[in-house]
Design a protein around this motif. Structure first.
Motif, mmCIF file in Angstrom:
data_model
loop_
_atom_site.group_PDB
_atom_site.id
_atom_site.type_symbol
_atom_site.label_atom_id
_atom_site.label_comp_id
_atom_site.label_asym_id
_atom_site.label_seq_id
_atom_site.Cartn_x
_atom_site.Cartn_y
_atom_site.Cartn_z
ATOM 1 N N LYS A 252 -3.268 1.443 -11.388
ATOM 2 C CA LYS A 252 -4.570 1.645 -12.028
ATOM 3 C C LYS A 252 -4.506 2.848 -12.963
ATOM 4 O O LYS A 252 -3.881 3.858 -12.650
ATOM 5 N N HIS B 147 3.465 -5.844 -11.627
ATOM 6 C CA HIS B 147 2.483 -5.119 -12.427
ATOM 7 C C HIS B 147 3.144 -3.798 -12.783
ATOM 8 O O HIS B 147 4.010 -3.308 -12.050
ATOM 9 N N GLN C 90 -0.886 -0.984 -19.496
ATOM 10 C CA GLN C 90 -0.900 -1.583 -18.163
ATOM 11 C C GLN C 90 -0.440 -3.039 -18.300
ATOM 12 O O GLN C 90 -0.971 -3.772 -19.132
ATOM 13 N N GLU D 119 -9.040 7.755 -14.028
ATOM 14 C CA GLU D 119 -10.393 7.924 -14.572
ATOM 15 C C GLU D 119 -10.318 8.671 -15.899
ATOM 16 O O GLU D 119 -9.382 9.436 -16.140
ATOM 17 N N LEU E 39 -6.425 -4.721 -9.006
ATOM 18 C CA LEU E 39 -5.035 -4.263 -9.072
ATOM 19 C C LEU E 39 -4.723 -3.258 -7.971
ATOM 20 O O LEU E 39 -5.605 -2.524 -7.525
ATOM 21 N N LEU F 73 2.479 0.267 -14.777
ATOM 22 C CA LEU F 73 1.688 1.271 -15.487
ATOM 23 C C LEU F 73 2.669 2.144 -16.255
ATOM 24 O O LEU F 73 3.638 2.652 -15.685
ATOM 25 N N SER G 44 -11.528 -5.500 -16.041
ATOM 26 C CA SER G 44 -11.681 -4.713 -14.820
ATOM 27 C C SER G 44 -10.330 -4.628 -14.128
ATOM 28 O O SER G 44 -9.637 -5.629 -13.980
ATOM 29 N N GLN G 45 -9.980 -3.430 -13.685
ATOM 30 C CA GLN G 45 -8.734 -3.250 -12.956
ATOM 31 C C GLN G 45 -8.969 -3.162 -11.453
ATOM 32 O O GLN G 45 -8.071 -2.811 -10.700
ATOM 33 N N MET G 46 -10.158 -3.528 -11.002
ATOM 34 C CA MET G 46 -10.518 -3.420 -9.582
ATOM 35 C C MET G 46 -9.572 -4.193 -8.664
ATOM 36 O O MET G 46 -9.291 -3.740 -7.564
ATOM 37 N N THR H 62 -0.310 -6.576 -16.499
ATOM 38 C CA THR H 62 -0.985 -7.295 -15.415
ATOM 39 C C THR H 62 -0.824 -8.798 -15.628
ATOM 40 O O THR H 62 -0.252 -9.229 -16.617
ATOM 41 N N ASP I 160 -3.673 0.200 -6.375
ATOM 42 C CA ASP I 160 -3.988 1.551 -6.837
ATOM 43 C C ASP I 160 -2.865 2.175 -7.663
ATOM 44 O O ASP I 160 -3.125 2.896 -8.618
#
Length: 185
Positions: free
Chosen positions: A40, A127, A148, A43, A35, A129, A31-33, A150, A37
């Motif tokens: 992330k 972090h 990603q 979608e 992290l 992306l 889950s990236q919840m 993390t 925004d």
């Protein structure tokens, strides 16, 4: 002795042995919840592979970019060298650079362009992306759209002095990070 009792004791012993040496419990879906925004994945993508990178980052003492002044020095990121393992600890690839390259044990590999970074706590590289370029070779890296970074630990530039007297000196810093690979859903 009662046959039922003997069979029950044997079953308990067998179950105990299996519990201590059996397969690992199923992994929790990523889950990236938690992290920021900025890092992330958009979608419409799903996790294709989760890895843990353990290795080193090399920094070099150089003239600070954009200053043109020989007395303005800083530690500059040179490149990473890390082993990529799956969540069970099996080596599945490597991460190295420049350019930043993720290579699977099957030979497929890719590079990418940084999209965003976000702080990951004092003493830890941020972090990150990355938008993946098309993979080279067929295999695990085929179809990857994002990488990603993390759960980073360590890896920041050295705290030693970077001055004209040690220009060109290279220092290696240990680090660890999770690299999560994403594909279109």
């Amino acid at each position: 002795m009662n046959t039922k009792l003997i069979l029950s004791a044997a079953a308990v012993a067998l179950l105990s042995a299996c519990a201590s040496s059996g397969p690992m419990a199923p992994m929790t879906p990523y889950s990236q919840m938690a992290l920021p925004d900025a890092v992330k994945v958009p979608e419409g993508h799903k996790v294709a592979m989760e890895t843990v990178g353990m290795g080193e980052i090399t920094y070099e003492c150089r003239v600070k970019a954009g200053t043109g002044m020989a007395d303005q020095m800083e530690w500059v990121f040179v490149g990473p060298d890390a082993a990529l393992s799956d969540r069970r600890g099996r080596m599945v690839g490597k991460y190295f650079g420049p350019p930043a390259t993720w290579q699977s044990a099957d030979g497929s590999k890719l590079t990418g362009a940084q999209v965003a970074v976000a702080p990951a706590g004092a003493g830890n590289i941020p972090h990150q992306l990355v938008k993946a370029n098309p993979a080279m070779g067929a295999g695990a890296m085929t179809g990857i759209s994002y990488i990603q970074r993390t759960a980073t630990k360590g890896g920041v530039a050295p705290s030693q002095v970077c001055a004209p007297s040690n220009a060109g000196q290279r220092l290696v810093v240990k680090y660890q990070a999770d690299y999560i690979f994403w594909k279109p859903a």
